[in-house]
Enzyme design. Sequence first.
Site, PDB file in Angstrom:
ATOM      1  N   CYS A  30       0.730  -8.296   4.643  1.00 43.94           N
ATOM      2  CA  CYS A  30       0.352  -6.896   4.485  1.00 43.94           C
ATOM      3  C   CYS A  30      -1.139  -6.676   4.278  1.00 43.94           C
ATOM      4  O   CYS A  30      -1.922  -7.612   4.286  1.00 43.94           O
ATOM      5  CB  CYS A  30       1.205  -6.242   3.408  1.00 43.94           C
ATOM      6  SG  CYS A  30       2.920  -6.013   3.990  1.00 43.94           S
ATOM      7  N   ASP A  31      -1.512  -5.437   4.053  1.00 45.60           N
ATOM      8  CA  ASP A  31      -2.842  -4.913   4.351  1.00 45.60           C
ATOM      9  C   ASP A  31      -4.023  -5.751   3.883  1.00 45.60           C
ATOM     10  O   ASP A  31      -4.904  -6.095   4.661  1.00 45.60           O
ATOM     11  CB  ASP A  31      -2.969  -3.506   3.777  1.00 45.60           C
ATOM     12  CG  ASP A  31      -2.090  -2.499   4.488  1.00 45.60           C
ATOM     13  OD1 ASP A  31      -1.109  -2.922   5.117  1.00 45.60           O
ATOM     14  OD2 ASP A  31      -2.371  -1.302   4.412  1.00 45.60           O
ATOM     15  N   LYS A  32      -4.121  -6.061   2.581  1.00 43.77           N
ATOM     16  CA  LYS A  32      -5.298  -6.774   2.082  1.00 43.77           C
ATOM     17  C   LYS A  32      -5.060  -8.264   2.017  1.00 43.77           C
ATOM     18  O   LYS A  32      -5.987  -9.056   1.858  1.00 43.77           O
ATOM     19  CB  LYS A  32      -5.690  -6.249   0.680  1.00 43.77           C
ATOM     20  CG  LYS A  32      -5.777  -4.734   0.605  1.00 43.77           C
ATOM     21  CD  LYS A  32      -6.626  -4.126   1.716  1.00 43.77           C
ATOM     22  CE  LYS A  32      -6.547  -2.618   1.764  1.00 43.77           C
ATOM     23  NZ  LYS A  32      -5.231  -2.077   2.118  1.00 43.77           N
ATOM     24  N   CYS A  65       5.007  -2.536   8.025  1.00 47.87           N
ATOM     25  CA  CYS A  65       5.454  -1.263   8.602  1.00 47.87           C
ATOM     26  C   CYS A  65       5.145  -1.184  10.096  1.00 47.87           C
ATOM     27  O   CYS A  65       4.092  -1.620  10.552  1.00 47.87           O
ATOM     28  CB  CYS A  65       4.841  -0.098   7.842  1.00 47.87           C
ATOM     29  SG  CYS A  65       5.393  -0.032   6.129  1.00 47.87           S
ATOM     30  N   GLU A  99      -6.987   4.784  -0.125  1.00 51.74           N
ATOM     31  CA  GLU A  99      -6.620   5.323   1.183  1.00 51.74           C
ATOM     32  C   GLU A  99      -6.150   6.764   1.027  1.00 51.74           C
ATOM     33  O   GLU A  99      -5.518   7.118   0.024  1.00 51.74           O
ATOM     34  CB  GLU A  99      -5.505   4.488   1.816  1.00 51.74           C
ATOM     35  CG  GLU A  99      -6.008   3.199   2.406  1.00 51.74           C
ATOM     36  CD  GLU A  99      -4.941   2.464   3.192  1.00 51.74           C
ATOM     37  OE1 GLU A  99      -5.295   1.563   3.943  1.00 51.74           O
ATOM     38  OE2 GLU A  99      -3.741   2.801   3.049  1.00 51.74           O
ATOM     39  N   ASP A 120       0.814  -1.212   0.000  1.00 56.10           N
ATOM     40  CA  ASP A 120       0.000   0.000   0.000  1.00 56.10           C
ATOM     41  C   ASP A 120       0.848   1.263   0.000  1.00 56.10           C
ATOM     42  O   ASP A 120       0.447   2.292  -0.551  1.00 56.10           O
ATOM     43  CB  ASP A 120      -0.938   0.004   1.212  1.00 56.10           C
ATOM     44  CG  ASP A 120      -2.210  -0.779   0.946  1.00 56.10           C
ATOM     45  OD1 ASP A 120      -2.157  -1.729   0.136  1.00 56.10           O
ATOM     46  OD2 ASP A 120      -3.254  -0.452   1.531  1.00 56.10           O
ATOM     47  N   SER A 157      -5.809   5.140   5.977  1.00 58.14           N
ATOM     48  CA  SER A 157      -4.790   4.190   6.393  1.00 58.14           C
ATOM     49  C   SER A 157      -4.697   4.171   7.908  1.00 58.14           C
ATOM     50  O   SER A 157      -5.010   5.149   8.584  1.00 58.14           O
ATOM     51  CB  SER A 157      -3.442   4.605   5.803  1.00 58.14           C
ATOM     52  OG  SER A 157      -2.385   3.928   6.432  1.00 58.14           O
TER      53      SER A 157
END
Length: 557
Positions: A119-121, A191, A442, A78, A468
Amino acid sequence: MKSDVVTKGMQSAPQRSLFNALGMTKEELSRPLVGIVSSYNEIVPGHMNIDKIVDAVKMGVAMAGGTPIVFPAIAVCDGIAMGHIGMKYSLVTRDLIADSTECMATAHQFDALVMVPNCDKNVPGLLMAAARLNIPTVFVSGGPMLAGRVSGEKRSLSSMFEAVGSYAAGTMTEDQVDEFVNKVCPTCGSCSGMYTANSMNCLTEVLGMGLQGNGTIPAVYSERLRLAKHAGMKVMEMLEKNIRPRDIMTEKAFMNALTVDMALGCSTNSMLHLPAIAHEAGVELNVDIANEISARTPNLCHLAPAGYTYMEDLNEAGGVYAVMNELNKKGLLYTDLMTVTGKTVGENIAGCVNKNPEVIRPIDNPYSTTGGIAVLKGNIAPDSCVVKRSAVVPEMMIHEGPARVFDCEEDAIAAIKGGQIVAGDVVVIRYEGPKGGPGMREMLNPTSAIAGMGLGASVALITDGRFSGASRGASIGHVSPEAAVGGPIALIEEGDIIKIDIPANTINVDVSDEELEARRAKWQPREPKVTTGYLARYASMVTSGNRGAILEIPKAN
C-alpha cells in the site's frame, strides 16, 4: 558473503549460538541469509494476504539455495486513516519504513532482500530502503483488489467516498450508500483503481525492481503466489551476479518511470515518491522535468478514477509491459537498462502485445498526446504544484474563479457539504503541508464531497496538502512552498480571482506583485499544530520543496 561476519569463524560464535536459539542448522547458516521484509498486518486490506505471499517467497528462496528469514515492516491503510488526525501519520510512515528496514537489514547483515509491500507509503518506503542499503533486492507486491460491482457497474473505493458526498447532497439514500459499503471493496488487495499503491507497484516494475505482473496481477489470483516464488528464486540470481538496486535504479530508469507514469495516468503522489526514492539512489530528480516528459508522452490509460477500467482490466490487457511496448514503438524509453529479471528493459518487453486497445490505447490513438500528470507554476506555486491531468474534465482545463479560503481540511468539508461552495469557485485549503499539517494529509474527502455535490466539473481545489490517486477533477496539490513556511498560498484572501491554465502549466492569483509583497509583510508564522510526539519531530526535520517531502537527516553511504 556479507553474512559471514555473523555466521563464520570464531569471532561469530556468540552470534551462531543465537542462530541456534532460532532453531537454525549449520546447513542453513552455510547459505546466503535472505531477509524477507513482510508488510503483513490485519488492519490493511492490501496486506491481509501478504503472509501467503511471504510463504511463497520463502519457498522460492529455499529452492534456489538461500536461507529465508522474515522480518516486518509497518503499513498504514490510507482509506481508514482518511479524514481525521490519522491521515497526518500516513506520509511520515514512508520514512519510518525506510529507516527501520535499514536498521534491521544492516544490524543482522543480510546478504540480500525480498521486499513484500503493497500500500501507499509502504512501497516507496521500501524502495527508498533498497536504494539506501544497495544489496541485491527483488520486490513482489501483495497485488491489487478486484473491482466491486454495484448495479452491474464496476466500482472502487473512490466511488465510496463520492457516495458519501452524494448522500450529503440528497441524491443518494442511506440504503444505496450501504450497498456501496458492502460491495465496492470485495477482496483483499490494494484498492482497485490507479491510486497511489497501484501506481507505485506498477512503477516498481518500470524501474526494474519487480518482475512482470508485480503491479497488476490481482491479489486473489494464484498467479501471484507463483510470481512470489519466482521473486524468491530471482533474488538468489541477483546475489550470484552481484546486481544491486543502484545498478538498476539509475537516472535513466527514473526517466522511464516518469514516462510510463504519464502513459498510465498514475497518482500525483508519484511526484513526491519518485524524487525521494531517487534521492536515496544518488539521483537528484527535479519534478520540473515532468512537463518535458509529458509533452512527448501520450496518455494511453484511463483507469479509475479517471475512467471505467480497473487494475484487473490492465492485467488482462497485457499489464505494464504492454504499455511500455506501446511507448517503445516511438522510442520513448531507455531499453538497455538492467532489471531484476537479469535482462534489459528491451528484452523484458519484447513481444508483450496490447491485448485490449480499449484498456491500453495504441500509441497512435491515445486519450491525449500529452501525459496524465502536469506540473504547474505561477505566483501561487513558484516552486511547483501537481495535477492529475488525465482525471480533469475538458471544461476545467482552463478555469477562473473566486478563492474560497480555508486553513484546514475540516473547515473546507463543512462548507462544501453545507452548500456554501458554488459552481465557479476555487477552494483553497492551506496549512496542510509537510510542516504545516504536519504530515501533508491527502484531500480525498474534500474532492469526493465536491464530486458528490455535483460540482466536479465546475469547482477547482488547490492545496499545499496532497491529493490521493483516487481524486479526480481539477484537484491541484503539493503546492510549494507551503503556507507554513510563508509560501504565497498563505497570502491568498477570500474572493481573490484564481486563474488555472493546465495546458499552459500555470496557476496564478490575480493580484499584483506589490500587493502580494504588502500581504507578505503582514504575514505571521503560525504556532505549530503539534508540539509533541513523532509528528512534531517529523515537522522539525522535513523539507518540502519541489522534489517532494524528504527528511533532512544523514543518510547511509
